[in-house]
Scaffold this motif. Structure first.
Motif, PDB file in Angstrom:
ATOM      1  N   ARG A   1      -0.784  15.522   0.832  1.00 19.79           N
ATOM      2  CA  ARG A   1       0.149  14.444   1.181  1.00 19.79           C
ATOM      3  C   ARG A   1       1.490  14.637   0.465  1.00 19.79           C
TER       4      ARG A   1
ATOM      5  N   PRO B   1       0.805  -1.214   0.000  1.00 20.47           N
ATOM      6  CA  PRO B   1       0.000   0.000   0.000  1.00 20.47           C
ATOM      7  C   PRO B   1       0.839   1.266   0.000  1.00 20.47           C
ATOM      8  N   GLY B   2       1.941   1.277   0.789  1.00 24.33           N
ATOM      9  CA  GLY B   2       2.795   2.456   0.842  1.00 24.33           C
ATOM     10  C   GLY B   2       3.431   2.761  -0.494  1.00 24.33           C
TER      11      GLY B   2
ATOM     12  N   ARG C   1       2.237   1.970  -3.395  1.00 24.75           N
ATOM     13  CA  ARG C   1       1.194   2.425  -4.311  1.00 24.75           C
ATOM     14  C   ARG C   1       0.833   3.874  -4.028  1.00 24.75           C
ATOM     15  N   LEU C   2       0.818   4.260  -2.772  1.00 22.88           N
ATOM     16  CA  LEU C   2       0.566   5.660  -2.435  1.00 22.88           C
ATOM     17  C   LEU C   2       1.683   6.543  -2.989  1.00 22.88           C
TER      18      LEU C   2
ATOM     19  N   GLN D   1      -8.551   4.679  -3.924  1.00 17.59           N
ATOM     20  CA  GLN D   1      -8.234   3.725  -2.872  1.00 17.59           C
ATOM     21  C   GLN D   1      -7.140   4.247  -1.945  1.00 17.59           C
ATOM     22  N   TYR D   2      -6.375   5.229  -2.416  1.00 19.15           N
ATOM     23  CA  TYR D   2      -5.210   5.707  -1.669  1.00 19.15           C
ATOM     24  C   TYR D   2      -5.317   7.158  -1.225  1.00 19.15           C
ATOM     25  N   VAL D   3      -6.118   7.968  -1.913  1.00 22.08           N
ATOM     26  CA  VAL D   3      -6.330   9.365  -1.520  1.00 22.08           C
ATOM     27  C   VAL D   3      -7.811   9.684  -1.658  1.00 22.08           C
TER      28      VAL D   3
ATOM     29  N   VAL E   1       0.971   7.250  -6.491  1.00 21.82           N
ATOM     30  CA  VAL E   1      -0.082   8.257  -6.631  1.00 21.82           C
ATOM     31  C   VAL E   1       0.519   9.656  -6.454  1.00 21.82           C
TER      32      VAL E   1
END
Length: 210
Positions: free
Chosen positions: A54, A2-3, A5-6, A43-45, A9
């Motif tokens: 961010r 997840p990190g 992928r963020l 899904q991430y923001v 983004v």
């Protein structure tokens, strides 16, 4: 992860920022850069404002890691440590400016999305500088008896001026040396240092320590 992928983004948001600016960037733009659907980005923001906030936080946190590392360099002189803190701020500003005129809002303390982040970053740099000048006892060493708080504010004002100077990166070392000679009551010790290289772009956003 997840990190990771963020991070993708935020990298995409930065790419869109440099092209279009915050106002014109859409979530579709960010998704297009990533090669995914808009729903995947959500899904991430929470939206583009969340992505840019961010992004601003990540940029400032990484610059702050560098500043803290410089301030904590016990084997270096006080002058070298102060210059390191100032360089962290100047290189962040110059790297962003070099990528696009649209990135200026990420450093604006009056900006709606990231102003508080910018303000907190400057405040932390100020605290690091105050601690360094307190440790160096500027009141005793400076011919004018400058207080540590005053010395810190003078240094931050110097960097603010250099941010808009075309040759600001090259001027940091001689300008800081001249200033610190007065503040610390002794010649700064970087006269033989090589010219600072051109600051790298903020594109790619390298992780701390890289």
């Amino acid at each position: 992860m997840p990190g990771d992928r963020l991070d993708e983004v935020l990298d995409a948001a930065y790419d869109c920022l440099t092209r279009y600016g915050m106002r014109r960037t859409t979530m579709d733009d960010i998704a297009s850069v990533m090669g995914v659907s808009r729903s995947a980005v959500y899904q991430y923001v929470h939206g583009k404002d969340d992505a840019f906030r961010r992004l601003a936080r990540r940029l400032h946190e990484r610059a702050l890691v560098r500043a803290r590392r410089a301030a904590g360099g016990e084997d270096a002189s006080h002058a070298e440590r102060v210059r390191g803190v100032l360089a962290a701020r100047l290189d962040l500003a110059r790297g962003l400016a070099g990528d696009s005129p649209h990135t200026a809002e990420l450093l604006d303390e009056k900006a709606r999305l990231s102003g508080d982040i910018c303000h907190a970053f400057t405040g932390e740099l100020r605290r690091l500088l105050i601690a360094l000048f307190t440790e160096a006892d500027t009141v005793a060493r400076s011919p004018a008896g400058v207080e540590p708080v005053e010395a810190a504010d003078i240094c931050l004002a110097l960097v603010a001026g250099l941010e808009s100077a075309p040759d600001g990166g090259r001027l940091l070392a001689p300008a800081a040396d001249a200033l610190l000679t007065g503040l610390l009551g002794a010649p700064a010790d970087s006269a033989d240092e090589p010219t600072r290289p051109a600051v790298p772009s903020c594109r790619g956003l390298p992780a701390p320590g890289q």
